[in-house]
Design a protein around this motif. Structure first.
Motif, short mmCIF file in Angstrom:
data_model
loop_
_atom_site.label_atom_id
_atom_site.label_comp_id
_atom_site.label_asym_id
_atom_site.label_seq_id
_atom_site.Cartn_x
_atom_site.Cartn_y
_atom_site.Cartn_z
N THR A 257 4.22 -8.12 -5.79
CA THR A 257 5.60 -7.33 -5.60
C THR A 257 6.58 -7.53 -6.89
N ILE A 258 7.77 -6.92 -5.90
CA ILE A 258 8.85 -6.82 -7.20
C ILE A 258 9.16 -8.13 -7.31
N GLU A 259 9.22 -8.73 -6.79
CA GLU A 259 9.77 -10.11 -7.23
C GLU A 259 8.51 -11.20 -7.73
N GLY A 260 7.76 -11.04 -8.78
CA GLY A 260 6.95 -11.27 -9.01
C GLY A 260 5.51 -12.20 -8.82
N LYS A 261 5.70 -11.75 -7.25
CA LYS A 261 5.07 -13.81 -6.62
C LYS A 261 3.68 -12.07 -5.93
N LEU A 262 2.26 -12.65 -6.32
CA LEU A 262 1.04 -12.46 -5.47
C LEU A 262 1.28 -11.99 -3.81
N VAL A 263 1.11 -10.37 -4.14
CA VAL A 263 0.84 -10.02 -2.10
C VAL A 263 -0.09 -10.81 -1.54
N PRO A 264 -0.20 -11.17 -0.58
CA PRO A 264 -0.75 -11.47 0.58
C PRO A 264 -1.81 -10.22 1.01
N ASN A 265 -2.96 -9.90 0.28
CA ASN A 265 -3.61 -8.66 0.57
C ASN A 265 -5.21 -8.84 -1.01
N PRO A 266 -6.47 -9.40 0.48
CA PRO A 266 -7.63 -10.08 -0.33
C PRO A 266 -8.38 -9.40 -1.55
N LEU A 267 -8.10 -7.66 -2.05
CA LEU A 267 -8.50 -6.76 -3.07
C LEU A 267 -8.16 -8.21 -4.38
N GLY A 268 -7.23 -8.47 -3.97
CA GLY A 268 -6.43 -9.68 -5.99
C GLY A 268 -8.08 -10.74 -5.44
#
Length: 331
Positions: A257-268
């Motif tokens: 995210t723009i805050e530099g946090k991991l997004v809750p998405n399984p692709l990563g």
């Protein structure tokens, strides 16, 4: 017989191109004077010089950067606690292609200094357009001891080679030894990723990559013009899902995210390669260009992983404005 003749003709063209380049750029001769000396037409001289530039026989280096760029470097280094920050001057094109040209020159100079020193014998590398352009601008150096390690899957999901993988290009420039990670950048699912990671060869390559002296990466975005979308690394549906989760950056296959946090998405979780947390605290050099990458760059910098940044002036100004830096203006 015809092949041999073609080889000789190519060699002769290169020979003439190099001689014409010396006469032009070092000797200061006009094209007419060069034509007379070489016994060819002025039009032929023009083509020979163009051939020399395209083939990489001619390299330009400009020492120093404008004061505005130096000020941006100082402010961004202080704000994001960077060890090094290099800002390539705006070329006036106003587009990502102009930014790419500027960055490739600055980055190639920076990388030349890095690779001619004794401190880096193993370099972990990512992939991307900016990295590709920068490596292509590198002068050839003799580093047969250099190990170039891919830190992410070198293939697309269809198992095709990724054109923005820089291992081979860097190997050609340095004479080093290149190691590919022979798996996709993204697996189809977590089970497939787990299967890839059970392979002894993949385990060994990733273990060696983790021990690199420095890491060279690009920063991706999930926008339409980004590498992931343009090369079909992710589907349109995956792109839409990522954007709906607030993803703005691809950092080593993980989305932020723009805050530099991991997004809750399984692709990563399907990325096959080193996680950025595995290189935290090491030397991580990011090359990025174009104002369209401002959100991706800000997100990546906010993780605190990046130690060295090479960017263009337009992006740097947009970045400084986004975080509210007060930059001194030149008189």
């Amino acid at each position: 017989m015809s092949t041999q003749m073609q080889v000789r003709e190519d060699d002769w063209t290169s020979y003439m191109a190099i001689r014409a380049a010396w006469l032009s750029f070092v000797g200061g001769r006009t094209q007419g004077e060069i034509a007379t000396q070489l016994g060819v037409s002025p039009a032929k001289v023009h083509r020979l010089i163009a051939h020399a530039q395209k083939s990489g026989y001619v390299k330009f280096q400009i020492d120093g950067r404008p004061m505005e760029c130096l000020q941006l470097e100082k402010e961004l280094s202080r704000h994001f606690r960077l060890t090094n920050c290099i800002i390539a001057p705006d070329l006036g094109g106003g587009d990502d292609e102009a930014a790419l040209r500027a960055i490739s020159v600055s980055a190639s100079q920076f990388l030349t200094g890095l690779l001619t020193g004794p401190s880096v014998t193993r370099l972990g590398v990512g992939m991307g357009r900016t990295l590709t352009a920068s490596v292509e601008a590198l002068p050839k150096t003799a580093r047969p001891d250099l190990e170039i390690m891919s830190i992410c899957g070198s293939l697309t999901r269809t198992l095709a080679a990724n054109p923005y993988d820089i291992v081979q290009k860097m190997q050609e420039r340095t004479g080093g030894i290149g190691y590919y990670l022979p798996v996709p950048y993204f697996a189809e699912n977590r089970d497939e990723k787990a299967m890839f990671l059970t392979q002894r060869s993949v385990q060994d390559l990733m273990a060696r990559a983790r021990q690199s002296d420095a890491f060279l990466i690009g920063l991706g975005s999930v926008e339409n013009e980004g590498h992931l979308v343009q090369r079909g690394m992710i589907s349109k549906q995956e792109q839409e899902e990522l954007m709906s989760c607030g993803a703005v950056c691809d950092l080593m296959g993980r989305f932020l995210t723009i805050e530099g946090k991991l997004v809750p998405n399984p692709l990563g979780d399907c990325a096959v390669g080193l996680h950025f947390d595995e290189v935290r605290g090491r030397r991580v050099i990011a090359l990025v260009g174009g104002e369209s990458k401002v959100d991706a760059t800000l997100a990546a910098l906010r993780t605190g992983v990046i130690t060295d940044l090479v960017a263009d002036e337009t992006l740097a100004r947009a970045l400084s404005a986004r975080v509210g830096l007060q930059l001194a203006q030149s008189a």
